[in-house]
Design a protein around this motif. Structure first.
Motif, PDB file in Angstrom:
ATOM      1  N   VAL A  78       0.819  -1.211   0.000  1.00  0.00           N
ATOM      2  CA  VAL A  78       0.000   0.000   0.000  1.00  0.00           C
ATOM      3  C   VAL A  78       0.852   1.260   0.000  1.00  0.00           C
ATOM      4  N   PRO A  81       4.214   2.494  -3.701  1.00  0.00           N
ATOM      5  CA  PRO A  81       3.575   2.456  -5.019  1.00  0.00           C
ATOM      6  C   PRO A  81       4.506   2.096  -6.169  1.00  0.00           C
ATOM      7  N   GLU A  82       5.807   2.243  -5.990  1.00  0.00           N
ATOM      8  CA  GLU A  82       6.740   1.951  -7.079  1.00  0.00           C
ATOM      9  C   GLU A  82       7.662   0.789  -6.714  1.00  0.00           C
ATOM     10  N   TRP A  96       6.065  -8.841  -4.033  1.00  0.00           N
ATOM     11  CA  TRP A  96       4.987  -8.279  -4.856  1.00  0.00           C
ATOM     12  C   TRP A  96       5.293  -8.336  -6.346  1.00  0.00           C
ATOM     13  N   SER A 100       2.597 -10.439  -8.483  1.00  0.00           N
ATOM     14  CA  SER A 100       1.947  -9.753  -9.608  1.00  0.00           C
ATOM     15  C   SER A 100       1.862 -10.633 -10.849  1.00  0.00           C
ATOM     16  N   ARG A 105      -2.716  -6.531 -11.315  1.00  0.00           N
ATOM     17  CA  ARG A 105      -3.329  -5.301 -10.794  1.00  0.00           C
ATOM     18  C   ARG A 105      -2.493  -4.717  -9.668  1.00  0.00           C
ATOM     19  N   TYR A 106      -1.688  -5.545  -9.027  1.00  0.00           N
ATOM     20  CA  TYR A 106      -0.811  -5.050  -7.964  1.00  0.00           C
ATOM     21  C   TYR A 106       0.304  -4.193  -8.543  1.00  0.00           C
ATOM     22  N   ARG A 109      -1.140  -0.968  -9.854  1.00  0.00           N
ATOM     23  CA  ARG A 109      -1.747  -0.085  -8.847  1.00  0.00           C
ATOM     24  C   ARG A 109      -3.233   0.147  -9.118  1.00  0.00           C
ATOM     25  N   ASP A 110      -3.960  -0.950  -9.291  1.00  0.00           N
ATOM     26  CA  ASP A 110      -5.406  -0.863  -9.484  1.00  0.00           C
ATOM     27  C   ASP A 110      -6.053  -0.239  -8.248  1.00  0.00           C
ATOM     28  N   SER A 111      -6.966   0.700  -8.461  1.00  0.00           N
ATOM     29  CA  SER A 111      -7.553   1.454  -7.350  1.00  0.00           C
ATOM     30  C   SER A 111      -8.348   0.569  -6.393  1.00  0.00           C
ATOM     31  N   ILE A 114      -5.873  -1.364  -4.216  1.00  0.00           N
ATOM     32  CA  ILE A 114      -5.241  -0.475  -3.230  1.00  0.00           C
ATOM     33  C   ILE A 114      -6.204  -0.196  -2.078  1.00  0.00           C
TER      34      ILE A 114
END
Length: 220
Positions: A78, A81-82, A96, A100, A105-106, A109-111, A114
């Motif tokens: 969370v 992000p990068e 991660w 992925s 989507r991880y 960064r799918d809303s 998140i």
């Protein structure tokens, strides 16, 4: 401006500028995760769960394991992000990058992901550790707390799976990652919370019925 680097995820046109390939093998990632999980479970079972019934000890182990997983692993996702740009071989970033492959989507960064993971890490994670304490100390709110967390986990899984379905359910590199990561790994957070919810619901109902019986006796 960073160029979009080649990556192993689906869809292939997913833009991940500055992507750094994973450096740890799947076996090493899983070995470290399982080893850390075994350490937590062993610690809770033998030290915190002494003089407790076997089922209570198992529940304490589950809540400690899932709580730390939520807070550490999902918390990192969370607030990083990068992570796909990490070039230090940071274990959490590697986790991660690997996961992925089962759900891109991880990395993208799918809303919805998140949002679900944010609530899980910030609210449910600490609540899970509180559940360990509640069981250990036989707190009156133990069953209500466990039921609330379990329902939250089930709701999160529903949102997780349903949003993927509505978006085409095409986020895994291949069927191996789809079934081993997306289905199998997440399936435990459906099965176990369902069982715990059923047990806690029965315990709460038993307690409520007991109170009603006592009240009726007093009235008579």
């Amino acid at each position: 401006m960073e160029e979009a680097a080649a990556h192993p995820y689906v869809p292939r046109d997913l833009k991940l500028p500055g992507y750094v390939p994973i450096t740890m093998s799947m076996s090493n990632i899983l070995t470290l995760y399982l080893g850390a999980s075994l350490f937590v479970v062993t610690f809770v079972w033998f030290l915190l769960g002494r003089k407790k019934a076997h089922l209570d000890r198992l529940l304490m182990c589950w809540w400690a394991f899932t709580g730390l997983t939520h807070m550490v692993l999902e918390g990192y996702f969370v607030f990083s992000p990068e992570f796909y740009k990490d070039n230090t071989s940071c274990y959490l970033a590697e986790v991660w990058k690997e996961y992925s492959k089962g759900d891109s989507r991880y990395a993208g960064r799918d809303s919805a992901v998140i949002a679900v993971e944010g609530i899980t890490a910030v609210i449910e994670g600490p609540a899970c550790l509180l559940a360990v304490y509640a069981i250990a100390k036989r707190k009156s709110y133990s069953y209500v707390l466990q039921l609330a967390i379990s329902l939250g986990q089930l709701y999160g899984c529903l949102v997780y799976f349903i949003t993927a379905f509505l978006e085409g359910d095409n986020f895994a590199t291949n069927s191996f990652y789809y079934y081993s990561y997306y289905i199998f790994a997440n399936g435990w957070w459906v099965l176990i919370p369902l069982l715990i919810s059923y047990r806690c619901w029965n315990k709460i109902c038993e307690g409520s019925n007991g109170v009603e019986i006592k009240m009726k006796k007093k009235i008579r």
